[in-house]
Design a protein around this motif. Structure first.
Motif, PDB file in Angstrom:
ATOM      1  N   LYS A   1       0.841  -1.194   0.000  1.00  0.00           N
ATOM      2  CA  LYS A   1       0.000   0.000   0.000  1.00  0.00           C
ATOM      3  C   LYS A   1       0.874   1.240   0.000  1.00  0.00           C
ATOM      4  CE  LYS A   1      -3.973  -2.065   2.360  1.00  0.00           C
ATOM      5  NZ  LYS A   1      -4.888  -1.994   3.533  1.00  0.00           N
ATOM      6  N   LEU A   2       0.315   2.345  -0.504  1.00  0.00           N
ATOM      7  CA  LEU A   2       1.024   3.611  -0.570  1.00  0.00           C
ATOM      8  C   LEU A   2       0.476   4.559   0.492  1.00  0.00           C
ATOM      9  CD1 LEU A   2       3.105   5.380  -2.017  1.00  0.00           C
ATOM     10  CD2 LEU A   2       1.298   6.067  -3.617  1.00  0.00           C
ATOM     11  N   ILE A  29       2.632   0.289  -8.177  1.00  0.00           N
ATOM     12  CA  ILE A  29       2.036  -0.554  -7.139  1.00  0.00           C
ATOM     13  C   ILE A  29       0.672  -1.042  -7.628  1.00  0.00           C
ATOM     14  CG2 ILE A  29       1.235  -0.640  -4.740  1.00  0.00           C
ATOM     15  CD1 ILE A  29       3.173   1.660  -4.140  1.00  0.00           C
ATOM     16  N   PRO A  30       0.550  -2.301  -8.014  1.00  0.00           N
ATOM     17  CA  PRO A  30      -0.731  -2.800  -8.501  1.00  0.00           C
ATOM     18  C   PRO A  30      -1.827  -2.643  -7.463  1.00  0.00           C
ATOM     19  CG  PRO A  30       1.035  -4.369  -8.972  1.00  0.00           C
ATOM     20  CD  PRO A  30       1.611  -3.315  -8.074  1.00  0.00           C
ATOM     21  N   ASP A  52       5.028  -6.888   1.604  1.00  0.00           N
ATOM     22  CA  ASP A  52       3.600  -6.622   1.421  1.00  0.00           C
ATOM     23  C   ASP A  52       3.115  -5.577   2.427  1.00  0.00           C
ATOM     24  OD1 ASP A  52       3.667  -8.060   3.752  1.00  0.00           O
ATOM     25  OD2 ASP A  52       2.212  -9.577   3.138  1.00  0.00           O
ATOM     26  N   GLY A  53       4.027  -4.714   2.865  1.00  0.00           N
ATOM     27  CA  GLY A  53       3.682  -3.677   3.825  1.00  0.00           C
ATOM     28  C   GLY A  53       3.325  -2.369   3.156  1.00  0.00           C
ATOM     29  N   VAL A  54       3.592  -1.270   3.856  1.00  0.00           N
ATOM     30  CA  VAL A  54       3.266   0.068   3.373  1.00  0.00           C
ATOM     31  C   VAL A  54       4.549   0.780   2.957  1.00  0.00           C
ATOM     32  CG1 VAL A  54       2.416   2.353   4.067  1.00  0.00           C
ATOM     33  CG2 VAL A  54       1.137   0.288   4.680  1.00  0.00           C
ATOM     34  N   ASP A 109      10.354  -2.945  -7.479  1.00  0.00           N
ATOM     35  CA  ASP A 109      10.452  -4.302  -8.013  1.00  0.00           C
ATOM     36  C   ASP A 109      11.211  -5.207  -7.045  1.00  0.00           C
ATOM     37  OD1 ASP A 109      10.119  -6.202 -10.295  1.00  0.00           O
ATOM     38  OD2 ASP A 109      12.307  -6.110 -10.333  1.00  0.00           O
ATOM     39  N   ALA A 110      12.298  -4.696  -6.455  1.00  0.00           N
ATOM     40  CA  ALA A 110      13.067  -5.502  -5.504  1.00  0.00           C
ATOM     41  C   ALA A 110      12.243  -5.801  -4.253  1.00  0.00           C
ATOM     42  CB  ALA A 110      14.360  -4.781  -5.135  1.00  0.00           C
TER      43      ALA A 110
END
Length: 306
Positions: free
Chosen positions: A2-3, A304-305, A270-272, A262-263
């Motif tokens: 998440k952003l 970020i999908p 899977d954090g923020v 990407d890295a």
């Protein structure tokens, strides 16, 4: 992933207004500033009063975030846990503990801080001190399901000669932190001006990064040719004015955000990813800061999908 963004860039705005703006402008999370009231000290804010935080405040804060569809990613209190003044050091350590307690009440997964440094002691002496200071804090956090994350900010302004004031600036020090039960709040901007490849440094440690920050940096190599790596020495009235680089919002500096994101994905993050806005060009007024946050959003959101 998440952003989000760190709320310290808007110290004069209450949290409810910041949350409303964030939700309206496509952000998904907030890293909430939880410093005690330090007056006009830059890059700090008190959007959550950790020292006076109870169940009622936790309920109100959770309701605010639910109302705007936001995640509370971390409580932020970045200060010197190895301060040379014993009373000040204790105050900082105690406030980290208060932030841990507040995070536990909120169900917030992380609390962010610095290791810090006593500038009058060697690195080895500081590391030994930190092992003592953080032992009880790590235990307190673990008992309540909270993780302490340390940002790899150099904090050169805390040292009288502009050397690193926060002993968390390199992968060597990250490994030492991990041995204490601390985790990393990864920020690539500091690595770039230190001469460390931010992607190659990141790859081996993604599993120790529950939270990450997005800040960019603009370099001026021709000025470095005059000052050298530590920066200005003769005329440095502002301890933070290194003279050959400055922070920018993502997209306006040297960081390759495609490679960084990407890295993170490849390593299973899977954090923020939390924008830390310290850009002097897009600072000074709330309108400029909001524009800077929108520039960062336009840079990072496509990576970020949904």
């Amino acid at each position: 992933m998440k952003l989000g963004f760190l709320t310290a860039c808007l110290p004069g705005r209450p949290l409810d207004q910041i949350a409303a703006w964030a939700g309206e402008h496509g952000y998904e999370a907030l890293e909430v500033a939880a410093w005690p009231d330090l007056g006009a000290r830059p890059f700090t804010a008190t959007h959550l009063d950790a020292a006076r935080f109870g169940e009622r405040e936790a309920d109100e804060t959770r309701a605010l975030f639910d109302r705007h569809g936001l995640t509370l990613s971390s409580l932020a209190f970045y200060d010197n846990n190895l301060h040379p003044d014993p009373a000040e050091r204790k105050a900082v350590n105690d406030h980290v503990a208060a932030c841990i307690d507040a995070a536990a009440l909120l169900g917030c997964p992380t609390v962010g801080t610095f290791v810090g440094r006593h500038p009058g002691r060697t690195v080895a002496e500081n590391l030994a001190d930190a092992e003592q200071v953080f032992a009880s804090l790590v235990d307190r956090a673990g008992e309540q399901g909270v993780t302490i994350v340390v940002e790899n900010c150099v904090m050169e302004g805390w040292h009288p000669d502009g050397y690193p004031g926060n002993l968390a600036y390199s992968p060597e020090l990250w490994e030492w932190m991990f041995s204490l039960g601390l985790y990393l709040n990864y920020d690539p901007s500091h690595l770039v001006w230190m001469g460390i490849d931010p992607v190659e440094a990141l790859r081996p440690y993604v599993d120790r990064i529950p939270h990450a920050q997005a800040k960019d940096v603009q370099l001026f190599p021709e000025r470095r040719n005059r000052y050298g790596w530590p920066g200005k020495a003769v005329a440095r009235e502002d301890p933070w004015d290194v003279g050959w680089w400055r922070y920018r919002v993502p997209g306006l500096g040297e960081v390759d955000w495609r490679r960084v994101v990407d890295a993170l994905y490849e390593g299973g993050f899977d954090g923020v990813l939390s924008v830390e806005h310290e850009d002097p060009v897009w600072g000074g007024t709330d309108d400029k800061i909001h524009t800077g946050l929108q520039i960062a959003h336009r840079t990072l959101r496509p990576l970020i999908p949904a």
